[in-house]
Design an enzyme around this catalytic site. Structure first.
Site, PDB file in Angstrom:
ATOM      1  N   GLU A  72       5.063  -6.253   7.150  1.00 15.38           N
ATOM      2  CA  GLU A  72       4.658  -4.837   8.126  1.00 15.38           C
ATOM      3  C   GLU A  72       5.226  -4.856   9.453  1.00 15.38           C
ATOM      4  OE1 GLU A  72       2.775  -7.308   6.408  1.00 15.38           O
ATOM      5  OE2 GLU A  72       1.554  -6.025   4.819  1.00 15.38           O
ATOM      6  N   ASP A  92      -2.372  -7.144   7.195  1.00 12.89           N
ATOM      7  CA  ASP A  92      -3.781  -7.088   6.948  1.00 12.89           C
ATOM      8  C   ASP A  92      -3.990  -7.513   5.458  1.00 12.89           C
ATOM      9  OD1 ASP A  92      -2.283  -5.296   5.375  1.00 12.89           O
ATOM     10  OD2 ASP A  92      -3.399  -3.494   5.993  1.00 12.89           O
ATOM     11  N   GLY A 116      -0.191  -5.242   0.340  1.00 15.77           N
ATOM     12  CA  GLY A 116      -1.486  -5.004  -0.360  1.00 15.77           C
ATOM     13  C   GLY A 116      -1.140  -5.739  -1.872  1.00 15.77           C
ATOM     14  N   GLY A 130       0.849  -1.074   0.000  1.00 11.58           N
ATOM     15  CA  GLY A 130      -0.036  -0.036   0.015  1.00 11.58           C
ATOM     16  C   GLY A 130       0.964   1.229   0.005  1.00 11.58           C
TER      17      GLY A 130
HETATM   18  C1  QUE Z   1       7.476  -2.954   5.109  1.00 11.00           C
HETATM   19  C2  QUE Z   1       6.250  -2.596   4.513  1.00 11.00           C
HETATM   20  C3  QUE Z   1       6.362  -2.209   3.313  1.00 11.00           C
HETATM   21  C4  QUE Z   1       7.430  -1.650   2.745  1.00 11.00           C
HETATM   22  C5  QUE Z   1       8.639  -1.813   3.458  1.00 11.00           C
HETATM   23  C6  QUE Z   1       8.455  -2.545   4.456  1.00 11.00           C
HETATM   24  C7  QUE Z   1       4.964  -1.928   2.846  1.00 11.00           C
HETATM   25  C8  QUE Z   1       4.970  -1.116   1.556  1.00 11.00           C
HETATM   26  C9  QUE Z   1       6.380  -0.375   0.766  1.00 11.00           C
HETATM   27  C10 QUE Z   1       6.480   0.157  -0.252  1.00 11.00           C
HETATM   28  C11 QUE Z   1       7.540   0.091  -0.951  1.00 11.00           C
HETATM   29  C12 QUE Z   1       7.814   0.894  -2.074  1.00 11.00           C
HETATM   30  C13 QUE Z   1       7.022   1.972  -2.265  1.00 11.00           C
HETATM   31  C14 QUE Z   1       5.941   2.105  -1.589  1.00 11.00           C
HETATM   32  C15 QUE Z   1       5.662   1.386  -0.509  1.00 11.00           C
HETATM   33  O1  QUE Z   1       7.519  -0.872   1.459  1.00 11.00           O
HETATM   34  O2  QUE Z   1       3.921  -2.336   3.009  1.00 11.00           O
HETATM   35  O3  QUE Z   1       5.095   3.213  -1.733  1.00 11.00           O
HETATM   36  O4  QUE Z   1       7.352   2.931  -3.598  1.00 11.00           O
HETATM   37  O5  QUE Z   1       3.874  -0.532   0.561  1.00 11.00           O
HETATM   38  O6  QUE Z   1       9.802  -2.705   5.079  1.00 11.00           O
HETATM   39  O7  QUE Z   1       5.100  -3.250   4.927  1.00 11.00           O
END
Ligand code: QUE
Length: 345
Positions: free
Chosen positions: A144, A152, A121, A72
């Protein structure tokens, strides 16, 4: 068709192709992390195709081989949390989880073609579908606890149903499953080489979902076979305290390695993640999603969430300062309070 399904949203392209409705995720700058517009565009496409007789199945795929979907848009959620914008947080997660449920209840085959990263997500828009095809470059994780969120997107219902204690291990450690390993664990249903994925995608449009069996390859052995017993022994324990105690006396390097990994994650997050999975084990998917929605409103307000996203994704120093900093200092009453039925004030 409405605007979203016509491809009005720049990050999601939805179009009918032969026998299928095709959803292409195209936000490569964020590794296809889902924002609210993308969630709405996917849901609108599913709604449009539900009663469209020409659409026999839905295929979801990415335009970028590095990532199916990284999760997400937690950077945006962090901004909302810091601004005290609870309504925006609730809007995002309620619509994301509603999409997860719509996928699970979709009356037609829903087929995810997963190449590259599939986290959080991304698992939510694939695991509830009828088929999840993983290439050898697919990489599944629920990371997470590193950002003090929790598993989730219905994971509290799905993960406790994986073989042995694999799901609890995935949830607490952010353990990664690559390619065929995801099929061994039950997150994926088919294994197809990257080199044949675009041919599969075209064949699905031409001939329908029956072609899946012809493209699927036999699975190589499970990479975690030798660790399965230790995973089940330690993560099958009835409390976080007992998991840590069992890891500490584990004779193989798995024990020390896993304790070292867990020591970097939010202690509070490990506790509320364990508790939501314990509850999800006994719940239907819709009930689990409802509990996740109640929990995420409280978790998003906990200082560890903004701090975890800061450390992992904003400043990228990977040195979060958790409050409290150790598991021993986590107040069980504070965790229990996050699961009470009282409305969020
Ligand atoms: C743990 C996470 C997430 C994460 C890194 C973690 C996560 C997530 C993202 C993510 C990665 C690249 C993106 C972005 C989000 O990284 O849930 O917008 O460009 O969405 O260590 O839970």
């Amino acid at each position: 068709m409405n605007k979203a399904a016509e491809g009005e949203n720049r990050s999601v392209m939805a179009s009918r192709d032969g026998r299928i409705g095709r959803i292409r995720l195209d936000r490569p700058t964020a590794l296809n992390a889902l924002d609210l517009d993308m969630v709405r565009a996917i849901h609108a496409a599913l709604d449009d195709w539900r009663d469209e007789p020409k659409v026999h199945a839905v295929v979801v795929e990415s335009t970028d081989p590095r990532s199916f979907c990284a999760g997400g848009d937690v950077r945006a959620i962090r901004e909302f949390a810091l601004a005290g914008n609870d309504d925006a947080i609730f809007a995002f997660f309620s619509e994301e989880y509603a999409l997860n449920r719509a996928i699970a209840e979709y009356p037609k085959p829903y087929i995810a073609l997963i190449d590259g990263i599939c986290m959080g997500g991304g698992i939510g828009i694939s695991v509830h579908g009828s088929a999840r095809v993983a290439t050898e470059h697919a990489l599944f994780a629920m990371p997470e606890t590193a950002i003090a969120l929790f598993p989730d997107i219905g994971a509290s219902h799905v993960l406790p149903r994986l073989p042995g204690a694999l799901g609890i291990w995935l949830a607490l450690t952010g353990g990664r499953l690559a390619g065929a390993d995801a099929a061994h664990a039950g997150l994926a249903t088919h294994h197809v080489p990257r080199a044949r994925l675009s041919a599969l995608s075209a064949a699905l449009a031409e001939d329908g979902q029956a072609v899946l069996a012809a493209f699927a390859e036999p699975l190589p052995p499970f990479s975690f076979a030798s660790q399965r017993a230790a995973i089940d022994r330690c993560f099958g324990a009835p409390s976080v305290k007992e998991i840590l105690a069992r890891l500490a006396i584990e004779p193989t390097p798995f024990g020390a390695d896993t304790l070292a990994a867990l020591s970097g994650f939010s202690p509070s997050s490990i506790c509320w993640s364990f508790e939501i999975l314990r509850r999800g084990a006994r719940q239907t998917l819709p009930a689990a999603l409802a509990d996740e929605l109640a929990l995420v409103r409280r978790v998003a307000r906990h200082p560890d969430f903004a701090e975890g996203v800061r450390a992992m994704l904003v400043d990228k120093d990977r040195k979060p300062r958790w409050t409290p900093p150790t598991i021993e200092e986590v107040d069980p009453a504070a965790i229990a309070a996050m699961f009470t039925d009282h409305p969020v004030e």
